[in-house]
Design an enzyme around this catalytic site. Structure first.
Site, mmCIF file in Angstrom:
data_model
loop_
_atom_site.group_PDB
_atom_site.id
_atom_site.type_symbol
_atom_site.label_atom_id
_atom_site.label_comp_id
_atom_site.label_asym_id
_atom_site.label_seq_id
_atom_site.Cartn_x
_atom_site.Cartn_y
_atom_site.Cartn_z
ATOM 1 N N CYS A 258 0.819 -1.190 -0.012
ATOM 2 C CA CYS A 258 0.057 -0.125 0.053
ATOM 3 C C CYS A 258 0.842 1.279 0.079
ATOM 4 O O CYS A 258 0.581 2.172 -0.765
ATOM 5 C CB CYS A 258 -1.024 -0.067 1.219
ATOM 6 S SG CYS A 258 -0.215 0.092 3.001
ATOM 7 N N HIS A 307 -2.550 1.340 6.790
ATOM 8 C CA HIS A 307 -2.921 1.285 5.346
ATOM 9 C C HIS A 307 -3.162 2.799 4.543
ATOM 10 O O HIS A 307 -3.686 3.670 5.622
ATOM 11 C CB HIS A 307 -4.440 0.355 5.293
ATOM 12 C CG HIS A 307 -4.724 0.279 3.734
ATOM 13 N ND1 HIS A 307 -3.990 -0.501 2.956
ATOM 14 C CD2 HIS A 307 -5.519 0.841 2.751
ATOM 15 C CE1 HIS A 307 -4.257 -0.718 1.746
ATOM 16 N NE2 HIS A 307 -5.120 0.117 1.689
ATOM 17 N N HIS A 319 -5.856 1.958 -4.495
ATOM 18 C CA HIS A 319 -4.824 1.331 -3.311
ATOM 19 C C HIS A 319 -4.340 -0.119 -3.842
ATOM 20 O O HIS A 319 -5.059 -0.864 -4.679
ATOM 21 C CB HIS A 319 -5.523 1.399 -2.049
ATOM 22 C CG HIS A 319 -6.577 0.455 -1.935
ATOM 23 N ND1 HIS A 319 -6.866 0.090 -0.522
ATOM 24 C CD2 HIS A 319 -7.638 -0.084 -2.809
ATOM 25 C CE1 HIS A 319 -8.023 -0.721 -0.723
ATOM 26 N NE2 HIS A 319 -8.362 -0.824 -1.978
#
Length: 345
Positions: A258, A307, A319
């Site tokens: 990520c 994240h 993402h």
């Protein structure tokens, strides 16, 4: 069915439970022959456990990324210190050679001056402490020797600092190996769970994941303007990676985790941001409301800030979500991760 059975003997509980389970399996088998099967709680349970392990693996990945960033920095520091020490040693050797030439000249002219003997001793620091000998040393010799002492002390300091950095680096590398093992262990556990599913159940999970990836290409992003030209450039770079795989610890260009995706994308816009999601959460301007986000803003997810992705407009995030998935668009509301805040670079 229980109403037609005889009363259960006290010591046959286990047999009764097994019989009931067997009948349930037969009934389910009969249903599957004529209609779509009901949702399998076993499959759901496995999927939930796998999702939890993947989440834990991505959280551990961000810790790994931070440790790796520290290790990379220490390696650069150690290399620089070692190069500086090597240069200082070369300078010291050159000065030692000049002092040796002075000593040879004195010896040839009638014997070595006591001050020169001190210069060449194993403890040159004692030289300047013996003030009674200073008047025996010429200005040129004194200057040379003072420079020698300065270089020698500088070299000792560089070596001590390099030694400490090397110790820190080894400690960090050990931590890096531990975190890598933790991640690999969680991914292996997830795979073992997946292996317990039937071929049909595996195919269904794969189809769900493929559908999520395929739906990503049809996302309506709306016509919102980007937060800035640099954010727009970074967001465009990230959009060009849609469909590429998530790989833990990866920073592109062919695979990403990520924060690897977001840091790579901003790098393409000539903007340097930190490597990890936790560090990226604390740069730029914080945006606390989803409604105030603009395309290209970073979105920080999960309470531990583990994240990160790009706000893509129309309530979507772009993402690299998890192991086994691709870089894709998803609804923020359906991502399964709580929104913490946005960051405008």
């Amino acid at each position: 069915m229980a109403s037609h059975r005889r009363p259960k003997p006290p010591r046959r509980n286990q047999t009764t439970v097994l019989t009931t389970a067997a009948l349930a399996v037969v009934a389910l088998s009969a249903q599957s022959a004529s209609a779509d099967p009901a949702p399998d709680p076993t499959k759901k349970g496995v999927k939930a456990q796998v999702d939890r392990l993947y989440e834990e693996a991505t959280q551990a990945t961000e810790k790994y990324n931070g440790t790796k960033e520290k290790a990379d920095g220490l390696e650069k520091d150690v290399t620089a210190l070692q190069e500086t020490a090597a240069r200082k040693q070369a300078d010291l050797n050159s000065m030692r050679a000049r002092i040796g030439s002075l000593a040879s000249a004195q010896y040839r002219s009638g014997g070595m001056d006591p001050s020169m003997q001190l210069m060449l001793s194993t403890d040159p620091d004692s030289f300047l402490e013996k003030a009674s000998l200073l008047d025996q040393v010429g200005a040129r010799e004194l200057s040379t020797f003072q420079q020698f002492q300065i270089q020698q002390r500088g070299l000792q300091q560089q070596r001590a600092e390099a030694s400490k950095k090397l110790a820190d680096l080894e400690t960090t590398r050990t931590e890096l190996r531990r975190k890598k093992s933790e991640i690999q262990g969680k991914l292996a556990s997830a795979q073992r769970l997946l292996n317990t599913l039937s071929a049909k159940e595996k195919a269904r999970l794969a189809a769900e994941e493929e559908r999520a990836n395929r739906d990503s290409a049809r996302v309506n992003l709306g016509n919102e303007s980007s937060a800035s030209s640099r954010a727009a450039a970074a967001f465009d770079a990230a959009k060009s990676r849609v469909g590429l795989p998530y790989v833990w610890g990866a920073t592109g260009p062919g695979s990403f985790d990520c924060s690897g995706l977001t840091s790579w994308a901003f790098k393409q816009a000539n903007v340097s941001i930190p490597r990890t999601s936790q560090a990226q959460a604390n740069v730029g301007t914080r945006i606390n409301s989803l409604s105030a986000l603009k395309p290209g803003d970073l979105i920080i997810m999960r309470t531990d800030l583990s994240h990160v992705g790009f706000y893509a407009g129309n309530g979507q995030i772009l993402h690299a979500p998890k192991p086994g998935a691709q870089v894709r668009y998803e609804s923020i509301a359906r991502s399964g991760m709580p929104f913490m805040w946005g960051v405008r670079i």
